[in-house]
Design a protein around this motif. Structure first.
Motif, PDB file in Angstrom:
ATOM      1  N   TRP A  71      10.762   1.110   1.078  1.00 22.28           N
ATOM      2  CA  TRP A  71      12.014   1.624   1.625  1.00 22.28           C
ATOM      3  C   TRP A  71      13.169   1.175   0.746  1.00 22.28           C
ATOM      4  O   TRP A  71      13.277  -0.012   0.408  1.00 22.28           O
ATOM      5  CB  TRP A  71      12.253   1.084   3.028  1.00 22.28           C
ATOM      6  CG  TRP A  71      11.272   1.505   4.082  1.00 22.28           C
ATOM      7  CD1 TRP A  71       9.912   1.370   4.046  1.00 22.28           C
ATOM      8  CD2 TRP A  71      11.579   2.087   5.338  1.00 22.28           C
ATOM      9  NE1 TRP A  71       9.346   1.836   5.208  1.00 22.28           N
ATOM     10  CE2 TRP A  71      10.352   2.285   6.027  1.00 22.28           C
ATOM     11  CE3 TRP A  71      12.764   2.459   5.966  1.00 22.28           C
ATOM     12  CZ2 TRP A  71      10.289   2.839   7.296  1.00 22.28           C
ATOM     13  CZ3 TRP A  71      12.701   3.012   7.243  1.00 22.28           C
ATOM     14  CH2 TRP A  71      11.477   3.204   7.895  1.00 22.28           C
ATOM     15  N   PHE A  72      14.052   2.095   0.416  1.00 20.88           N
ATOM     16  CA  PHE A  72      15.238   1.779  -0.365  1.00 20.88           C
ATOM     17  C   PHE A  72      16.470   2.323   0.358  1.00 20.88           C
ATOM     18  O   PHE A  72      16.585   3.528   0.574  1.00 20.88           O
ATOM     19  CB  PHE A  72      15.160   2.390  -1.769  1.00 20.88           C
ATOM     20  CG  PHE A  72      14.045   1.837  -2.618  1.00 20.88           C
ATOM     21  CD1 PHE A  72      14.264   0.746  -3.448  1.00 20.88           C
ATOM     22  CD2 PHE A  72      12.779   2.418  -2.584  1.00 20.88           C
ATOM     23  CE1 PHE A  72      13.230   0.241  -4.230  1.00 20.88           C
ATOM     24  CE2 PHE A  72      11.745   1.917  -3.361  1.00 20.88           C
ATOM     25  CZ  PHE A  72      11.975   0.822  -4.190  1.00 20.88           C
ATOM     26  N   PHE A  73      17.377   1.429   0.713  1.00 16.76           N
ATOM     27  CA  PHE A  73      18.629   1.815   1.357  1.00 16.76           C
ATOM     28  C   PHE A  73      19.753   1.780   0.330  1.00 16.76           C
ATOM     29  O   PHE A  73      19.792   0.902  -0.540  1.00 16.76           O
ATOM     30  CB  PHE A  73      18.975   0.849   2.500  1.00 16.76           C
ATOM     31  CG  PHE A  73      18.116   1.010   3.725  1.00 16.76           C
ATOM     32  CD1 PHE A  73      18.590   1.702   4.829  1.00 16.76           C
ATOM     33  CD2 PHE A  73      16.847   0.466   3.779  1.00 16.76           C
ATOM     34  CE1 PHE A  73      17.802   1.839   5.973  1.00 16.76           C
ATOM     35  CE2 PHE A  73      16.049   0.597   4.905  1.00 16.76           C
ATOM     36  CZ  PHE A  73      16.526   1.291   6.012  1.00 16.76           C
ATOM     37  N   GLY A 117      -7.548  12.311  -2.201  1.00 18.34           N
ATOM     38  CA  GLY A 117      -6.467  13.062  -1.576  1.00 18.34           C
ATOM     39  C   GLY A 117      -5.729  12.320  -0.484  1.00 18.34           C
ATOM     40  O   GLY A 117      -4.701  12.797   0.010  1.00 18.34           O
ATOM     41  N   SER A 118      -6.213  11.150  -0.091  1.00 17.70           N
ATOM     42  CA  SER A 118      -5.544  10.374   0.949  1.00 17.70           C
ATOM     43  C   SER A 118      -4.278   9.725   0.397  1.00 17.70           C
ATOM     44  O   SER A 118      -4.137   9.514  -0.810  1.00 17.70           O
ATOM     45  CB  SER A 118      -6.482   9.302   1.511  1.00 17.70           C
ATOM     46  OG  SER A 118      -6.833   8.364   0.503  1.00 17.70           O
ATOM     47  N   ILE A 119      -3.362   9.405   1.294  1.00 15.62           N
ATOM     48  CA  ILE A 119      -2.098   8.793   0.891  1.00 15.62           C
ATOM     49  C   ILE A 119      -2.337   7.349   0.454  1.00 15.62           C
ATOM     50  O   ILE A 119      -3.037   6.592   1.131  1.00 15.62           O
ATOM     51  CB  ILE A 119      -1.089   8.803   2.054  1.00 15.62           C
ATOM     52  CG1 ILE A 119      -0.833  10.233   2.541  1.00 15.62           C
ATOM     53  CG2 ILE A 119       0.231   8.150   1.632  1.00 15.62           C
ATOM     54  CD1 ILE A 119      -0.055  10.306   3.846  1.00 15.62           C
ATOM     55  N   LYS A 120      -1.756   6.980  -0.685  1.00 15.87           N
ATOM     56  CA  LYS A 120      -1.842   5.585  -1.121  1.00 15.87           C
ATOM     57  C   LYS A 120      -0.462   4.959  -1.301  1.00 15.87           C
ATOM     58  O   LYS A 120      -0.345   3.739  -1.402  1.00 15.87           O
ATOM     59  CB  LYS A 120      -2.621   5.466  -2.422  1.00 15.87           C
ATOM     60  CG  LYS A 120      -1.882   5.934  -3.675  1.00 15.87           C
ATOM     61  CD  LYS A 120      -2.653   5.558  -4.925  1.00 15.87           C
ATOM     62  CE  LYS A 120      -1.911   5.944  -6.200  1.00 15.87           C
ATOM     63  NZ  LYS A 120      -2.654   5.540  -7.426  1.00 15.87           N
ATOM     64  N   LEU A 121       0.589   5.793  -1.331  1.00 14.36           N
ATOM     65  CA  LEU A 121       1.940   5.301  -1.570  1.00 14.36           C
ATOM     66  C   LEU A 121       2.951   6.218  -0.905  1.00 14.36           C
ATOM     67  O   LEU A 121       2.790   7.443  -0.916  1.00 14.36           O
ATOM     68  CB  LEU A 121       2.215   5.268  -3.086  1.00 14.36           C
ATOM     69  CG  LEU A 121       3.642   4.954  -3.529  1.00 14.36           C
ATOM     70  CD1 LEU A 121       3.974   3.492  -3.276  1.00 14.36           C
ATOM     71  CD2 LEU A 121       3.826   5.286  -5.016  1.00 14.36           C
ATOM     72  N   CYS A 122       3.974   5.612  -0.324  1.00  8.80           N
ATOM     73  CA  CYS A 122       5.086   6.393   0.208  1.00  8.80           C
ATOM     74  C   CYS A 122       6.382   5.671  -0.130  1.00  8.80           C
ATOM     75  O   CYS A 122       6.516   4.465   0.116  1.00  8.80           O
ATOM     76  CB  CYS A 122       4.965   6.581   1.714  1.00  8.80           C
ATOM     77  SG  CYS A 122       6.303   7.569   2.417  1.00  8.80           S
ATOM     78  N   VAL A 123       7.324   6.409  -0.720  1.00  5.86           N
ATOM     79  CA  VAL A 123       8.640   5.875  -1.043  1.00  5.86           C
ATOM     80  C   VAL A 123       9.667   6.590  -0.163  1.00  5.86           C
ATOM     81  O   VAL A 123       9.741   7.822  -0.156  1.00  5.86           O
ATOM     82  CB  VAL A 123       8.983   6.091  -2.525  1.00  5.86           C
ATOM     83  CG1 VAL A 123      10.392   5.574  -2.823  1.00  5.86           C
ATOM     84  CG2 VAL A 123       7.958   5.396  -3.419  1.00  5.86           C
ATOM     85  N   VAL A 124      10.420   5.808   0.591  1.00  8.56           N
ATOM     86  CA  VAL A 124      11.431   6.354   1.492  1.00  8.56           C
ATOM     87  C   VAL A 124      12.811   5.942   0.980  1.00  8.56           C
ATOM     88  O   VAL A 124      13.077   4.753   0.786  1.00  8.56           O
ATOM     89  CB  VAL A 124      11.232   5.831   2.932  1.00  8.56           C
ATOM     90  CG1 VAL A 124      12.321   6.373   3.849  1.00  8.56           C
ATOM     91  CG2 VAL A 124       9.862   6.220   3.455  1.00  8.56           C
ATOM     92  N   LEU A 125      13.679   6.922   0.768  1.00  4.25           N
ATOM     93  CA  LEU A 125      15.048   6.669   0.339  1.00  4.25           C
ATOM     94  C   LEU A 125      15.986   7.022   1.489  1.00  4.25           C
ATOM     95  O   LEU A 125      15.866   8.099   2.079  1.00  4.25           O
ATOM     96  CB  LEU A 125      15.406   7.509  -0.884  1.00  4.25           C
ATOM     97  CG  LEU A 125      14.461   7.449  -2.089  1.00  4.25           C
ATOM     98  CD1 LEU A 125      14.996   8.336  -3.209  1.00  4.25           C
ATOM     99  CD2 LEU A 125      14.283   6.016  -2.570  1.00  4.25           C
ATOM    100  N   ILE A 126      16.913   6.116   1.801  1.00  2.00           N
ATOM    101  CA  ILE A 126      17.836   6.340   2.915  1.00  2.00           C
ATOM    102  C   ILE A 126      19.259   6.041   2.463  1.00  2.00           C
ATOM    103  O   ILE A 126      19.557   4.922   2.032  1.00  2.00           O
ATOM    104  CB  ILE A 126      17.476   5.451   4.124  1.00  2.00           C
ATOM    105  CG1 ILE A 126      16.072   5.805   4.635  1.00  2.00           C
ATOM    106  CG2 ILE A 126      18.516   5.626   5.236  1.00  2.00           C
ATOM    107  CD1 ILE A 126      15.593   4.935   5.765  1.00  2.00           C
ATOM    108  N   ARG A 127      20.111   7.057   2.544  1.00  2.00           N
ATOM    109  CA  ARG A 127      21.532   6.851   2.277  1.00  2.00           C
ATOM    110  C   ARG A 127      22.215   6.523   3.595  1.00  2.00           C
ATOM    111  O   ARG A 127      22.126   7.273   4.566  1.00  2.00           O
ATOM    112  CB  ARG A 127      22.158   8.108   1.657  1.00  2.00           C
ATOM    113  CG  ARG A 127      23.639   7.940   1.318  1.00  2.00           C
ATOM    114  CD  ARG A 127      24.164   9.149   0.557  1.00  2.00           C
ATOM    115  NE  ARG A 127      24.112  10.371   1.349  1.00  2.00           N
ATOM    116  CZ  ARG A 127      25.082  10.762   2.189  1.00  2.00           C
ATOM    117  NH1 ARG A 127      26.160  10.016   2.369  1.00  2.00           N
ATOM    118  NH2 ARG A 127      24.956  11.900   2.853  1.00  2.00           N
ATOM    119  N   VAL A 128      22.876   5.401   3.649  1.00  2.00           N
ATOM    120  CA  VAL A 128      23.488   4.935   4.887  1.00  2.00           C
ATOM    121  C   VAL A 128      24.846   5.610   5.064  1.00  2.00           C
ATOM    122  O   VAL A 128      25.862   5.165   4.515  1.00  2.00           O
ATOM    123  CB  VAL A 128      23.644   3.401   4.889  1.00  2.00           C
ATOM    124  CG1 VAL A 128      24.229   2.934   6.224  1.00  2.00           C
ATOM    125  CG2 VAL A 128      22.298   2.731   4.637  1.00  2.00           C
TER     126      VAL A 128
END
Length: 218
Positions: A71-73, A117-128
């Protein structure tokens, strides 16, 4: 029978009509950047509670990646240019940031996949922005984690939100029918990834039974 559990196919059908489904093939190991130390435990608690819907628990680390749910804020999308190696995690990083800025977006999610094909990584970007600041960490953590548990289609929640708020205590929950879809999707007898539309029928049968069992026990 609930319409969501009766026909889950639209939740995983892309605009080009291709059915695309994937779940995580490994435990989620989260790391969060850009929030204060006092907020971090509350956010991670919400992440853990959402992940529990799958029947799994969080891991401290991923043996291959260290952290695999990142997660990146930020206050402005341009701020992310200063984050080391983020451009390596996100192909076409500059193009993504330019598009998010132009659209005035506040959220972005990117997946990486294992060979099966399964998920191994998820990157979430959130602008506050103002709307994000108005959300509780519990609501934000529940909502964003839920949407990261499977590869939902772009229009999956266009008509019905998977999230509900309990007014008496302002606690955010995943609606039972959507929670049933996720729990069914993590049945070990089902594939971790598939483009076969008949998969939706198997999901429907399992999710409908889960909801029925809940109603019978109420």
């Amino acid at each position: 029978m609930n319409a969501i559990t009766q026909n889950p196919a639209p939740l995983f059908t892309a605009t080009d009509t291709t059915y695309r489904f994937a779940r995580w093939g490994r435990p989620l190991a989260p790391v969060v950047f850009g929030v204060g130390d006092e907020s971090l435990p509350h956010l991670k608690d919400a992440i853990a509670q959402a992940v529990a819907i799958t029947g799994g628990v969080l891991a401290e680390t991923d043996p291959e990646l260290g952290a695999n749910f990142m997660w990146f804020f930020c206050r402005e999308w341009s701020d992310l240019a200063a984050v080391p190696n983020l451009d390596k995690l996100l192909p076409n990083f500059e193009r993504i940031i330019a598009a998010l800025t132009e659209q005035g977006a506040s959220r972005y999610r990117s997946f990486g996949f294992d060979r099966d094909g399964s998920i191994k990584l998820c990157v979430v970007l959130i602008r506050v922005d103002a709307a994000t600041e108005a959300l509780s960490l519990q609501t934000l953590g529940t909502s964003e984690t839920f949407q990261s548990l499977l590869t939902w289609s772009e229009g999956a929640f266009a008509e019905t939100s998977p999230i509900a708020m309990i007014k008496s205590n302002n606690i955010c929950i995943v609606k039972p029918e959507f929670a049933a879809i996720v729990r069914a999707a993590y049945d070990p007898l089902l594939p971790a990834a598939t483009e076969d539309p008949s998969h939706a029928l198997r999901l429907s049968a399992r999710a409908s039974k889960l909801v029925q069992d809940i109603e019978d026990g109420a």
